[in-house]
Design an enzyme around this catalytic site. Structure first.
Site, PDB file in Angstrom:
ATOM      1  N   THR A   1     -76.107-106.516  51.795  1.00 37.29           N
ATOM      2  CA  THR A   1     -77.108-106.005  51.315  1.00 37.29           C
ATOM      3  C   THR A   1     -78.030-104.882  51.769  1.00 37.29           C
ATOM      4  O   THR A   1     -78.692-104.199  51.827  1.00 37.29           O
ATOM      5  CB  THR A   1     -78.703-106.845  51.447  1.00 37.29           C
ATOM      6  OG1 THR A   1     -78.210-107.889  52.660  1.00 37.29           O
ATOM      7  CG2 THR A   1     -78.095-108.529  50.073  1.00 37.29           C
TER       8      THR A   1
ATOM      9  N   CYS B   1     -68.811 -95.703  64.138  1.00 42.72           N
ATOM     10  CA  CYS B   1     -69.024 -94.739  63.200  1.00 42.72           C
ATOM     11  C   CYS B   1     -68.472 -93.470  63.261  1.00 42.72           C
ATOM     12  O   CYS B   1     -68.071 -92.269  63.075  1.00 42.72           O
ATOM     13  CB  CYS B   1     -70.474 -94.549  62.751  1.00 42.72           C
ATOM     14  SG  CYS B   1     -71.295 -95.365  63.069  1.00 42.72           S
TER      15      CYS B   1
ATOM     16  N   GLN C   1     -76.485 -88.320  65.342  1.00 39.80           N
ATOM     17  CA  GLN C   1     -76.806 -89.150  64.573  1.00 39.80           C
ATOM     18  C   GLN C   1     -77.371 -89.759  63.865  1.00 39.80           C
ATOM     19  O   GLN C   1     -78.638 -89.664  63.859  1.00 39.80           O
ATOM     20  CB  GLN C   1     -76.199 -90.470  65.647  1.00 39.80           C
ATOM     21  CG  GLN C   1     -74.610 -90.084  66.427  1.00 39.80           C
ATOM     22  CD  GLN C   1     -74.012 -92.441  66.950  1.00 39.80           C
ATOM     23  OE1 GLN C   1     -73.849 -91.384  68.050  1.00 39.80           O
ATOM     24  NE2 GLN C   1     -74.126 -92.585  66.381  1.00 39.80           N
TER      25      GLN C   1
ATOM     26  N   SER D   1     -78.838 -93.679  58.874  1.00 42.18           N
ATOM     27  CA  SER D   1     -78.414 -94.998  58.618  1.00 42.18           C
ATOM     28  C   SER D   1     -77.594 -95.180  59.239  1.00 42.18           C
ATOM     29  O   SER D   1     -77.379 -97.019  58.970  1.00 42.18           O
ATOM     30  CB  SER D   1     -77.446 -93.993  57.196  1.00 42.18           C
ATOM     31  OG  SER D   1     -76.586 -93.336  57.389  1.00 42.18           O
TER      32      SER D   1
ATOM     33  N   GLU E   1     -73.736 -97.508  72.570  1.00 41.50           N
ATOM     34  CA  GLU E   1     -73.365 -96.325  71.732  1.00 41.50           C
ATOM     35  C   GLU E   1     -72.352 -95.390  72.091  1.00 41.50           C
ATOM     36  O   GLU E   1     -71.083 -95.703  72.434  1.00 41.50           O
ATOM     37  CB  GLU E   1     -74.424 -95.278  71.101  1.00 41.50           C
ATOM     38  CG  GLU E   1     -73.316 -94.241  68.978  1.00 41.50           C
ATOM     39  CD  GLU E   1     -72.949 -95.551  68.363  1.00 41.50           C
ATOM     40  OE1 GLU E   1     -73.472 -96.936  68.435  1.00 41.50           O
ATOM     41  OE2 GLU E   1     -72.753 -94.329  67.682  1.00 41.50           O
TER      42      GLU E   1
ATOM     43  N   LYS F   1     -68.759 -96.939  73.361  1.00 46.18           N
ATOM     44  CA  LYS F   1     -67.851 -97.503  72.368  1.00 46.18           C
ATOM     45  C   LYS F   1     -67.179 -96.225  71.938  1.00 46.18           C
ATOM     46  O   LYS F   1     -66.253 -96.262  71.843  1.00 46.18           O
ATOM     47  CB  LYS F   1     -68.784 -97.778  70.989  1.00 46.18           C
ATOM     48  CG  LYS F   1     -69.234 -99.315  71.191  1.00 46.18           C
ATOM     49  CD  LYS F   1     -70.245 -99.039  69.657  1.00 46.18           C
ATOM     50  CE  LYS F   1     -70.883-100.346  70.145  1.00 46.18           C
ATOM     51  NZ  LYS F   1     -71.604-100.746  69.167  1.00 46.18           N
TER      52      LYS F   1
ATOM     53  N   HIS G   1     -72.683 -87.837  60.727  1.00 38.77           N
ATOM     54  CA  HIS G   1     -73.378 -87.823  62.256  1.00 38.77           C
ATOM     55  C   HIS G   1     -72.379 -86.808  63.177  1.00 38.77           C
ATOM     56  O   HIS G   1     -71.508 -86.312  62.273  1.00 38.77           O
ATOM     57  CB  HIS G   1     -72.681 -89.271  62.705  1.00 38.77           C
ATOM     58  CG  HIS G   1     -72.963 -90.193  62.813  1.00 38.77           C
ATOM     59  ND1 HIS G   1     -74.446 -90.667  62.151  1.00 38.77           N
ATOM     60  CD2 HIS G   1     -72.800 -92.076  63.326  1.00 38.77           C
ATOM     61  CE1 HIS G   1     -74.470 -91.709  62.976  1.00 38.77           C
ATOM     62  NE2 HIS G   1     -74.139 -92.294  63.173  1.00 38.77           N
TER      63      HIS G   1
ATOM     64  N   THR H   1     -71.480 -93.907  57.173  1.00 43.14           N
ATOM     65  CA  THR H   1     -70.858 -95.381  56.219  1.00 43.14           C
ATOM     66  C   THR H   1     -70.174 -94.857  55.620  1.00 43.14           C
ATOM     67  O   THR H   1     -70.016 -96.176  54.609  1.00 43.14           O
ATOM     68  CB  THR H   1     -72.972 -95.335  55.442  1.00 43.14           C
ATOM     69  OG1 THR H   1     -73.149 -94.669  54.882  1.00 43.14           O
ATOM     70  CG2 THR H   1     -74.068 -95.193  56.279  1.00 43.14           C
TER      71      THR H   1
HETATM   72  P1  NAP Z   1     -77.731-103.211  58.238  1.00 43.26           P
HETATM   73  O1  NAP Z   1     -77.741-102.170  57.162  1.00 43.26           O
HETATM   74  O2  NAP Z   1     -78.969-104.049  59.270  1.00 43.26           O
HETATM   75  O3  NAP Z   1     -77.366-104.789  57.204  1.00 43.26           O
HETATM   76  C1  NAP Z   1     -76.993-105.579  58.148  1.00 43.26           C
HETATM   77  C2  NAP Z   1     -76.625-106.718  57.568  1.00 43.26           C
HETATM   78  O4  NAP Z   1     -76.505-108.545  57.831  1.00 43.26           O
HETATM   79  C3  NAP Z   1     -77.881-107.476  56.253  1.00 43.26           C
HETATM   80  O5  NAP Z   1     -76.570-107.827  54.788  1.00 43.26           O
HETATM   81  C4  NAP Z   1     -78.345-108.740  56.672  1.00 43.26           C
HETATM   82  O6  NAP Z   1     -78.509-109.858  54.891  1.00 43.26           O
HETATM   83  C5  NAP Z   1     -76.706-109.683  56.880  1.00 43.26           C
HETATM   84  N1  NAP Z   1     -77.267-110.615  57.784  1.00 43.26           N
HETATM   85  C6  NAP Z   1     -78.162-110.717  59.086  1.00 43.26           C
HETATM   86  N2  NAP Z   1     -77.777-111.624  59.600  1.00 43.26           N
HETATM   87  C7  NAP Z   1     -77.589-112.113  59.150  1.00 43.26           C
HETATM   88  C8  NAP Z   1     -76.848-113.891  59.335  1.00 43.26           C
HETATM   89  N3  NAP Z   1     -77.187-114.217  59.958  1.00 43.26           N
HETATM   90  N4  NAP Z   1     -75.719-114.155  58.080  1.00 43.26           N
HETATM   91  C9  NAP Z   1     -75.563-113.727  57.542  1.00 43.26           C
HETATM   92  N5  NAP Z   1     -76.109-112.097  56.971  1.00 43.26           N
HETATM   93  C10 NAP Z   1     -77.343-111.589  58.139  1.00 43.26           C
HETATM   94  O7  NAP Z   1     -76.245-103.148  59.230  1.00 43.26           O
HETATM   95  P2  NAP Z   1     -75.256-101.906  59.136  1.00 43.26           P
HETATM   96  O8  NAP Z   1     -76.247-100.493  59.119  1.00 43.26           O
HETATM   97  O9  NAP Z   1     -75.711-101.972  57.513  1.00 43.26           O
HETATM   98  O10 NAP Z   1     -74.328-102.559  59.663  1.00 43.26           O
HETATM   99  C11 NAP Z   1     -73.974-103.520  59.384  1.00 43.26           C
HETATM  100  C12 NAP Z   1     -72.386-103.191  60.326  1.00 43.26           C
HETATM  101  O11 NAP Z   1     -71.778-102.124  59.917  1.00 43.26           O
HETATM  102  C13 NAP Z   1     -73.368-104.041  62.019  1.00 43.26           C
HETATM  103  O12 NAP Z   1     -72.240-104.595  62.535  1.00 43.26           O
HETATM  104  C14 NAP Z   1     -73.173-102.097  62.528  1.00 43.26           C
HETATM  105  O13 NAP Z   1     -72.629-101.478  63.527  1.00 43.26           O
HETATM  106  C15 NAP Z   1     -71.704-102.272  61.828  1.00 43.26           C
HETATM  107  N6  NAP Z   1     -71.393-100.495  61.809  1.00 43.26           N
HETATM  108  C16 NAP Z   1     -72.502 -99.743  60.750  1.00 43.26           C
HETATM  109  C17 NAP Z   1     -72.684 -98.020  60.934  1.00 43.26           C
HETATM  110  C18 NAP Z   1     -74.149 -97.338  59.699  1.00 43.26           C
HETATM  111  O14 NAP Z   1     -73.709 -95.923  59.316  1.00 43.26           O
HETATM  112  N7  NAP Z   1     -74.397 -97.958  59.170  1.00 43.26           N
HETATM  113  C19 NAP Z   1     -71.527 -97.899  61.027  1.00 43.26           C
HETATM  114  C20 NAP Z   1     -70.096 -98.165  61.685  1.00 43.26           C
HETATM  115  C21 NAP Z   1     -70.362 -99.698  61.429  1.00 43.26           C
HETATM  116  P3  NAP Z   1     -80.033-109.601  55.148  1.00 43.26           P
HETATM  117  O15 NAP Z   1     -80.324-108.755  54.217  1.00 43.26           O
HETATM  118  O16 NAP Z   1     -80.276-111.137  54.074  1.00 43.26           O
HETATM  119  O17 NAP Z   1     -81.292-109.940  56.049  1.00 43.26           O
END
Ligand code: NAP
Length: 348
Positions: A13, A146, A173, A176, A199, A202, A241, A327
């Protein structure tokens, strides 16, 4: 591929999860069979659980899938993880123990010894570290941070020809990158925030593993001997980014040779014609005001990186600007490319 490989998305989601859906819907090799998220979303139809923010409509068959809890009982072997970093460690390990292959975007296992930190154009040989594992147990493969992915794709063509000794990196950055709903609008409108938690560490650490050499006898990566200093800023851009980079090289090439190193660079995903591989990995722009996030983040399906503004640096050898889609190339698209490489290497 006649029979597509069934896959699940954990964290479906969120910001990255939604990208996974747009990129996997109609993917030639993979088909989505399960979507999982937190307890708050589980039991709802996806279109009710997610606030769909992608620029293309939510496919109807995906919108009607009932979201499940992220438990290792899903009807597939391959799972893409876009889980919140606070929960990803435990959930991904449970899936690995359950025999699943997890391709993760979270940072938890990136620097672990037996876990490849993969940018398929650079280090697909690091997948070898999984071959010595018991084939009955699951596996975790990680997609880097990312900003790190764009940075290493720009540095690797220079490192292999001229040797990178030092890099100074200042990032700008996109929003999103902070997930959804991310940074409060009152914090970011008319503003730049000069801090993104964890960040800089990393960006300073992960490239050394990615650009390092895998030693099968020790089952370890000898890290690249490069010093990186990073400063990270959050800016009011939706996706993409930027990074302003200065590099010190062992051998200083001409500008022409340096640009040629980027524009002629191609890796194993290009050779194997993987479905998500960009035709050209690094685009170089001559225009003095390019690359820009709004104009260039989607080049080659958002999987290429763009560089420009190459000029002499009074401190190091050269400086330049870099753009990559956080993303797509930096998360969902990069993870799908990792899985495509694993398919070619016989993991499924
Ligand atoms: P996000 O928008 O906050 O989405 C987080 C997701 O995790 C949601 O689907 C949420 O579901 C789910 N979630 C939260 N708590 C949970 C639990 N206890 N059990 C199962 N699911 C759970 O985060 P995002 O930006 O998409 O990032 C996701 C991951 O990718 C992170 O680890 C982030 O560091 C990494 N990342 C992100 C990017 C980027 O550009 N955004 C780039 C590289 C890596 P609900 O909707 O039900 O809460």
């Amino acid at each position: 591929m006649v029979n597509k490989i069934p896959v699940a998305i954990l964290g479906a989601t969120g910001s990255v999860g939604q990208r996974f859906i747009t990129l996997l819907h109609n993917h030639p090799w993979f088909t989505i069979v399960s979507l999982a998220a937190s307890k708050q979303s589980a039991g709802k139809r996806y279109k009710e659980a997610a606030n769909w923010l992608m620029p293309t409509p939510l496919p109807e068959n995906i919108g009607s899938i009932i979201v499940q809890e992220a438990e290792p009982n899903l009807p597939c072997r391959l799972v893409f993880s876009a889980l919140d970093s606070n929960v990803a460690g435990d959930v991904e390990m449970a899936f690995k123990k359950g025999g699943f292959i997890v391709v993760s975007n979270a940072s938890h296992y990136r620097m672990a010894n037996n876990v490849p930190l993969l940018v398929p154009e650079i280090n697909s040989d690091h997948l070898e570290m999984l071959e010595q594992e018991n084939s009955a147990t699951g596996k975790i493969v990680t997609n880097p941070n990312c900003s790190t992915i764009g940075l290493t794709l720009a540095l690797h063509p220079l490192h292999r020809l001229f040797g990178v000794e030092k890099a100074h990196v200042v990032t700008l950055q996109a929003l999103s990158g902070a997930g959804y709903p991310g940074v409060a609008s009152m914090d970011i409108v008319d503003n730049v925030i000069p801090y993104i938690q964890s960040e800089e560490e990393k960006i300073e650490g992960e490239p050394l593993k990615i650009l390092g050499t895998y030693c099968p006898d020790r089952r370890e990566v000898d890290k690249a001997n490069i010093s990186i200093s990073a400063q990270c800023n959050r800016v009011a851009v939706s996706d993409g980014h930027m990074a302003c980079i200065s590099v010190k090289l062992k051998v200083k090439p001409s500008k022409k040779d340096l640009i040629a190193a980027w524009t002629t660079f191609s890796g194993e995903p290009q050779k194997l014609e993987l479905p998500s591989a960009p035709a050209q990995v690094v685009y170089y722009f001559d225009e003095q005001n390019f690359p820009q996030p709004r104009l260039h983040r989607n080049i080659d399906k958002g999987m290429a990186v763009s560089v420009g503004r190459l000029r002499d640096c009074p401190l190091f050898d050269y400086k330049f600007s870099l753009l990559s889609h956080n993303t797509i190339r930096g998360a969902a698209g990069g993870a799908i490319l990792c899985a495509e490489m694993m398919v070619k290497k016989g993991f499924f």
